[in-house]
Design a protein around this motif. Sequence first.
Motif, PDB file in Angstrom:
ATOM      1  N   MET A   1      -2.317  -9.233  -7.379  1.00  0.00           N
ATOM      2  CA  MET A   1      -1.612  -8.271  -8.257  1.00  0.00           C
ATOM      3  C   MET A   1      -1.183  -7.044  -7.448  1.00  0.00           C
ATOM      4  SD  MET A   1      -0.561  -7.802 -11.380  1.00  0.00           S
ATOM      5  CE  MET A   1      -1.190  -9.429 -11.727  1.00  0.00           C
ATOM      6  N   GLY A   2       0.105  -6.759  -7.439  1.00  0.00           N
ATOM      7  CA  GLY A   2       0.609  -5.659  -6.606  1.00  0.00           C
ATOM      8  C   GLY A   2       0.399  -4.291  -7.240  1.00  0.00           C
ATOM      9  N   ARG A   3       0.700  -3.279  -6.459  1.00  0.00           N
ATOM     10  CA  ARG A   3       0.708  -1.917  -6.990  1.00  0.00           C
ATOM     11  C   ARG A   3       2.149  -1.588  -7.350  1.00  0.00           C
ATOM     12  NH1 ARG A   3      -3.397   1.659  -5.220  1.00  0.00           N
ATOM     13  NH2 ARG A   3      -2.031   3.019  -4.069  1.00  0.00           N
ATOM     14  N   ILE A   4       2.364  -1.350  -8.633  1.00  0.00           N
ATOM     15  CA  ILE A   4       3.732  -1.207  -9.118  1.00  0.00           C
ATOM     16  C   ILE A   4       3.903   0.120  -9.848  1.00  0.00           C
ATOM     17  CG2 ILE A   4       5.484  -2.224 -10.644  1.00  0.00           C
ATOM     18  CD1 ILE A   4       4.065  -4.926 -10.127  1.00  0.00           C
ATOM     19  N   ILE A   5       4.952   0.840  -9.458  1.00  0.00           N
ATOM     20  CA  ILE A   5       5.251   2.124 -10.086  1.00  0.00           C
ATOM     21  C   ILE A   5       6.415   1.964 -11.040  1.00  0.00           C
ATOM     22  CG2 ILE A   5       6.210   4.424  -9.655  1.00  0.00           C
ATOM     23  CD1 ILE A   5       4.749   4.542  -7.117  1.00  0.00           C
ATOM     24  N   LEU A   6       6.298   2.586 -12.202  1.00  0.00           N
ATOM     25  CA  LEU A   6       7.445   2.661 -13.097  1.00  0.00           C
ATOM     26  C   LEU A   6       7.470   4.031 -13.765  1.00  0.00           C
ATOM     27  CD1 LEU A   6       9.298   0.430 -15.293  1.00  0.00           C
ATOM     28  CD2 LEU A   6       7.903   2.005 -16.600  1.00  0.00           C
ATOM     29  N   GLU A  35       2.973   2.729   0.085  1.00  0.00           N
ATOM     30  CA  GLU A  35       1.715   2.273  -0.509  1.00  0.00           C
ATOM     31  C   GLU A  35       1.914   1.412  -1.748  1.00  0.00           C
ATOM     32  OE1 GLU A  35      -0.916   5.567  -1.241  1.00  0.00           O
ATOM     33  OE2 GLU A  35      -0.674   6.255   0.832  1.00  0.00           O
ATOM     34  N   TYR A  36       3.160   1.277  -2.149  1.00  0.00           N
ATOM     35  CA  TYR A  36       3.411   0.528  -3.373  1.00  0.00           C
ATOM     36  C   TYR A  36       4.292  -0.687  -3.087  1.00  0.00           C
ATOM     37  CZ  TYR A  36       1.058   4.192  -5.804  1.00  0.00           C
ATOM     38  OH  TYR A  36       0.086   5.045  -6.234  1.00  0.00           O
ATOM     39  N   ASP A  37       4.030  -1.744  -3.820  1.00  0.00           N
ATOM     40  CA  ASP A  37       4.768  -2.989  -3.572  1.00  0.00           C
ATOM     41  C   ASP A  37       6.135  -2.950  -4.211  1.00  0.00           C
ATOM     42  OD1 ASP A  37       2.570  -4.525  -2.269  1.00  0.00           O
ATOM     43  OD2 ASP A  37       1.593  -3.975  -4.146  1.00  0.00           O
TER      44      ASP A  37
END
Length: 362
Positions: A1-6, A35-37
């Motif tokens: 599970m990636g690190r995802i920003i929204l 740092e985010y995918d």
Amino acid sequence: MGRIILTGDRPTGRLHLGHYVGSLKRRVELQNSGEYDKMFVFIADAQALTDNADNPEKVRQNIIEVALDYLACGLNPEKVTLFIQSQIPELAELTTYFMNLVTVSRLQRNPTVKTEIQMRNFEASIPVGFFCYPISQAADIAAFKATTVPAGEDQEPMLEQTREIVKRFNGIYGETLVEPKILLPENQVCMRLPGTDGKAKMSKSLGNCIYLSDSEKEVQAKVRSMYTDPTHIKISDPGKIEGNTVFTYLDAFCRPEHFERYLPEYPNLDELKAHYQRGGLGDVKVKKFLNAILEELLAPIRARRKEAEQDIPEVYDILKRGSMQAREVAAQTLSEVRRAMKIDYFNDAELIREQSRRFGQE
Ligand code: TRP
């Protein structure tokens, strides 16, 4: 599970310094942090329409303003997917399913919605779409499986509601969606920058904003008329720092090197404040210092905006490409959602076999 920003903004006006310190600056840092995918930033036009249903032109005009402000701040479409909410119909679909997981009384308790209802004089008759926008916002976040939502503290109740909905969904239908966390601004001043009139919040409706797209002259005039300490009349009078907007802005924007550059006779902000409090330091001097600092920040933003304004069709194209990419991601989540909810009948070979058996055909 990636690190995802929204994260996103309603297109109801140009973006201002409050948006910048509260969120935009952080977004650019996050974009460049590696740092985010994946990072999504979107223009929440469907949400803007929940209280502007009779004013679609306002929303339509401000899409490009917000997009230009994004590019001006340094959001890079190569690194961030920029998209428009209404172009992703899957978000509306997920909202519908989420509506079954929230009660009316829970929505009524959302403090942000409560204040907004008062502000808009909606007490007597609230549009259903407006009342439900926290659910739609939960869908925005969940459809992209966002782990991290950079936003101001006024969005905390939305995030809490999102986590509740996701928990409920996963509890009933099985682990499918992700519980997001809010990423708040680092310090108190950035949390809520006051308006130039000293009022608690910079806001378009109060007319107290410094816009990212304001010209050098406009910024200068706004800084010159900024609220300070009304009892500080003569230069020799002692002045107050608390509630003095110019000093609040200095707390937000001033860095040590600004003194070397623009005000070398003071070693740091504490000394400047001390002199002001003692008396003998005039507002004009402090305002000129603030203006120089703001110009240093705003000049490159203004220049990048001007550049983007040279090719408006390309800006719409960036949003179109971003919307297509975003739609693929949301569509993938929605197919998982439908499977979890057992409403993907035509892909459900097990169901078709089972019904065949039940009706004696096997
Ligand atoms: N409510 C946010 C605002 O008023 C905009 C928004 C809509 C948003 N959906 C979002 C922000 C999802 C973060 C995540 O500015």
